[in-house]
Design a protein around this motif. Structure first.
Motif, PDB file in Angstrom:
ATOM      1  N   GLU A  19      64.811 -31.259 -38.160  1.00 28.07           N
ATOM      2  CA  GLU A  19      64.858 -32.321 -39.165  1.00 28.07           C
ATOM      3  C   GLU A  19      64.040 -33.554 -38.781  1.00 28.07           C
ATOM      4  N   ASP A  20      64.043 -33.929 -37.516  1.00 29.35           N
ATOM      5  CA  ASP A  20      63.309 -35.110 -37.063  1.00 29.35           C
ATOM      6  C   ASP A  20      61.809 -34.813 -37.136  1.00 29.35           C
ATOM      7  N   GLU A  21      61.096 -35.561 -37.988  1.00 39.24           N
ATOM      8  CA  GLU A  21      59.686 -35.278 -38.241  1.00 39.24           C
ATOM      9  C   GLU A  21      58.828 -35.432 -36.988  1.00 39.24           C
ATOM     10  N   LYS A  22      59.040 -36.525 -36.222  1.00 41.85           N
ATOM     11  CA  LYS A  22      58.226 -36.742 -35.011  1.00 41.85           C
ATOM     12  C   LYS A  22      58.451 -35.627 -34.001  1.00 41.85           C
ATOM     13  N   LEU A  23      59.693 -35.217 -33.846  1.00 39.38           N
ATOM     14  CA  LEU A  23      60.003 -34.148 -32.906  1.00 39.38           C
ATOM     15  C   LEU A  23      59.404 -32.829 -33.378  1.00 39.38           C
ATOM     16  N   ARG A  24      59.496 -32.540 -34.693  1.00 32.87           N
ATOM     17  CA  ARG A  24      58.947 -31.300 -35.247  1.00 32.87           C
ATOM     18  C   ARG A  24      57.427 -31.238 -35.022  1.00 32.87           C
ATOM     19  N   ILE A  25      56.744 -32.351 -35.261  1.00 31.37           N
ATOM     20  CA  ILE A  25      55.288 -32.389 -35.078  1.00 31.37           C
ATOM     21  C   ILE A  25      54.920 -32.209 -33.610  1.00 31.37           C
ATOM     22  N   ALA A  26      55.677 -32.858 -32.723  1.00 36.64           N
ATOM     23  CA  ALA A  26      55.402 -32.725 -31.289  1.00 36.64           C
ATOM     24  C   ALA A  26      55.590 -31.286 -30.834  1.00 36.64           C
ATOM     25  N   ILE A  27      56.638 -30.627 -31.311  1.00 36.22           N
ATOM     26  CA  ILE A  27      56.885 -29.232 -30.915  1.00 36.22           C
ATOM     27  C   ILE A  27      55.806 -28.318 -31.493  1.00 36.22           C
ATOM     28  N   GLU A  28      55.411 -28.556 -32.730  1.00 38.11           N
ATOM     29  CA  GLU A  28      54.336 -27.752 -33.323  1.00 38.11           C
ATOM     30  C   GLU A  28      53.052 -27.889 -32.513  1.00 38.11           C
ATOM     31  N   ASN A  29      52.706 -29.114 -32.152  1.00 36.89           N
ATOM     32  CA  ASN A  29      51.486 -29.343 -31.351  1.00 36.89           C
ATOM     33  C   ASN A  29      51.573 -28.655 -30.001  1.00 36.89           C
ATOM     34  N   ALA A  30      52.741 -28.702 -29.361  1.00 37.03           N
ATOM     35  CA  ALA A  30      52.916 -28.049 -28.063  1.00 37.03           C
ATOM     36  C   ALA A  30      52.772 -26.537 -28.202  1.00 37.03           C
ATOM     37  N   MET A  31      53.363 -25.985 -29.245  1.00 38.99           N
ATOM     38  CA  MET A  31      53.264 -24.541 -29.452  1.00 38.99           C
ATOM     39  C   MET A  31      51.821 -24.121 -29.732  1.00 38.99           C
ATOM     40  N   LYS A  32      51.118 -24.906 -30.542  1.00 34.28           N
ATOM     41  CA  LYS A  32      49.720 -24.600 -30.842  1.00 34.28           C
ATOM     42  C   LYS A  32      48.861 -24.659 -29.585  1.00 34.28           C
ATOM     43  N   SER A  33      49.079 -25.679 -28.764  1.00 34.67           N
ATOM     44  CA  SER A  33      48.313 -25.804 -27.505  1.00 34.67           C
ATOM     45  C   SER A  33      48.601 -24.636 -26.579  1.00 34.67           C
ATOM     46  N   ASN A  34      49.843 -24.232 -26.499  1.00 34.77           N
ATOM     47  CA  ASN A  34      50.224 -23.136 -25.617  1.00 34.77           C
ATOM     48  C   ASN A  34      49.559 -21.818 -26.065  1.00 34.77           C
ATOM     49  N   ILE A  35      49.630 -21.528 -27.342  1.00 35.82           N
ATOM     50  CA  ILE A  35      49.041 -20.285 -27.839  1.00 35.82           C
ATOM     51  C   ILE A  35      47.517 -20.319 -27.686  1.00 35.82           C
ATOM     52  N   SER A  36      46.898 -21.479 -27.965  1.00 32.09           N
ATOM     53  CA  SER A  36      45.454 -21.607 -27.805  1.00 32.09           C
ATOM     54  C   SER A  36      45.050 -21.395 -26.352  1.00 32.09           C
ATOM     55  N   TRP A  37      45.822 -21.942 -25.426  1.00 32.79           N
ATOM     56  CA  TRP A  37      45.531 -21.788 -23.989  1.00 32.79           C
ATOM     57  C   TRP A  37      45.640 -20.324 -23.574  1.00 32.79           C
ATOM     58  N   LYS A  38      46.712 -19.647 -24.043  1.00 31.91           N
ATOM     59  CA  LYS A  38      46.901 -18.232 -23.693  1.00 31.91           C
ATOM     60  C   LYS A  38      45.761 -17.374 -24.237  1.00 31.91           C
ATOM     61  N   LYS A  39      45.316 -17.682 -25.462  1.00 37.60           N
ATOM     62  CA  LYS A  39      44.200 -16.932 -26.033  1.00 37.60           C
ATOM     63  C   LYS A  39      42.914 -17.201 -25.240  1.00 37.60           C
ATOM     64  N   GLY A  40      42.745 -18.422 -24.765  1.00 42.12           N
ATOM     65  CA  GLY A  40      41.583 -18.751 -23.942  1.00 42.12           C
ATOM     66  C   GLY A  40      41.589 -17.994 -22.630  1.00 42.12           C
ATOM     67  N   ILE A  41      42.761 -17.871 -21.996  1.00 39.71           N
ATOM     68  CA  ILE A  41      42.884 -17.102 -20.743  1.00 39.71           C
ATOM     69  C   ILE A  41      42.530 -15.639 -20.997  1.00 39.71           C
ATOM     70  N   GLU A  42      43.000 -15.097 -22.105  1.00 39.26           N
ATOM     71  CA  GLU A  42      42.712 -13.698 -22.430  1.00 39.26           C
ATOM     72  C   GLU A  42      41.219 -13.462 -22.624  1.00 39.26           C
ATOM     73  N   THR A  43      40.538 -14.441 -23.252  1.00 40.89           N
ATOM     74  CA  THR A  43      39.086 -14.264 -23.455  1.00 40.89           C
ATOM     75  C   THR A  43      38.337 -14.330 -22.127  1.00 40.89           C
ATOM     76  N   VAL A  44      38.813 -15.157 -21.201  1.00 39.27           N
ATOM     77  CA  VAL A  44      38.154 -15.230 -19.884  1.00 39.27           C
ATOM     78  C   VAL A  44      38.381 -13.945 -19.123  1.00 39.27           C
ATOM     79  N   LYS A  45      39.590 -13.395 -19.185  1.00 38.83           N
ATOM     80  CA  LYS A  45      39.897 -12.149 -18.474  1.00 38.83           C
ATOM     81  C   LYS A  45      39.136 -10.967 -19.083  1.00 38.83           C
ATOM     82  N   GLY A  46      38.880 -11.025 -20.389  1.00 39.52           N
ATOM     83  CA  GLY A  46      38.205  -9.917 -21.063  1.00 39.52           C
ATOM     84  C   GLY A  46      36.713  -9.888 -20.840  1.00 39.52           C
ATOM     85  N   ARG A  47      36.149 -10.890 -20.204  1.00 35.93           N
ATOM     86  CA  ARG A  47      34.682 -10.930 -19.990  1.00 35.93           C
ATOM     87  C   ARG A  47      34.228  -9.871 -19.067  1.00 35.93           C
TER      88      ARG A  47
END
Length: 193
Positions: free
Chosen positions: A165-193
């Motif tokens: 319900e808390d908008e600031k908290l929801r946005i912060a969690i969304e940003n953290a989740m997006k950063s985490n998934i983006s980082w994991k995808k970046g690691i996978e692309t480096v390993k796949g080289r």
């Protein structure tokens, strides 16, 4: 020599007089041993500082010495942390009174220091930086590249955080989740080289 021949007249009297006489004898003895007055003064200053300084301050003290500045004797206390030096500098007269009182009680010094100055030891600051840098193993890998999320991934993240319900908290969690998934995808692309 029998006990009656012993001349103890110089030991009779007030404690301060006896203290001064003992001090004079010790000074002569140290002089005969080749120990100079500066070394004696430095040892006294360090001894007094260890008696009056709080335990936390003693743990961070690098060096204590006296300096003549503009005709006044100043006690210089070098510590290894700039925040601590700043905190101690807020109450220099508290330490000045304690040190001068201890010098008078311990060594009979009538006129102690005119001021106290707290500084950061440049040697210990360099050492702390070096230890901090050396404690981290060097990284020979290049950082993971930033990989953009697909529309489906972003919608999944938004729906997962929608119940917050808390908008600031929801946005912060969304940003953290997006950063985490983006980082994991970046690691996978480096390993796949």
């Amino acid at each position: 020599m029998n006990r009656n021949d012993w001349d103890d007249s110089e030991w009779v009297g007030d404690d301060q007089n006896a203290h001064a006489q003992i001090n004079a004898r010790v000074q002569r003895l140290l002089g005969n041993l080749g120990i100079d007055k500066k070394a004696i003064a430095a040892a006294r200053i360090a001894d007094v500082w260890n008696k009056v300084a709080p335990e936390l301050v003693k743990q961070h003290t690098c060096e204590v010495y006296n300096e003549i500045r503009y005709g006044q004797r100043v006690l210089i206390v070098q510590v290894d942390d700039s925040m601590l030096a700043s905190d101690l500098s807020a109450q220099p007269y508290l330490y000045l009174v304690k040190v001068n009182k201890a010098l008078k009680q311990e060594y009979g010094v009538e006129h102690g220091f005119d001021g106290v100055r707290f500084t950061v030891s440049s040697w210990s600051a360099r050492r702390k930086r070096c230890v901090a840098q050396c404690s981290q193993p060097p990284s020979y890998e290049e950082p993971a590249p930033v990989v953009a999320l697909s529309g489906d991934e972003e919608r999944a993240i938004e729906s997962a955080a929608a119940s917050i319900e808390d908008e600031k908290l929801r946005i912060a969690i969304e940003n953290a989740m997006k950063s985490n998934i983006s980082w994991k995808k970046g690691i996978e692309t480096v390993k796949g080289r």
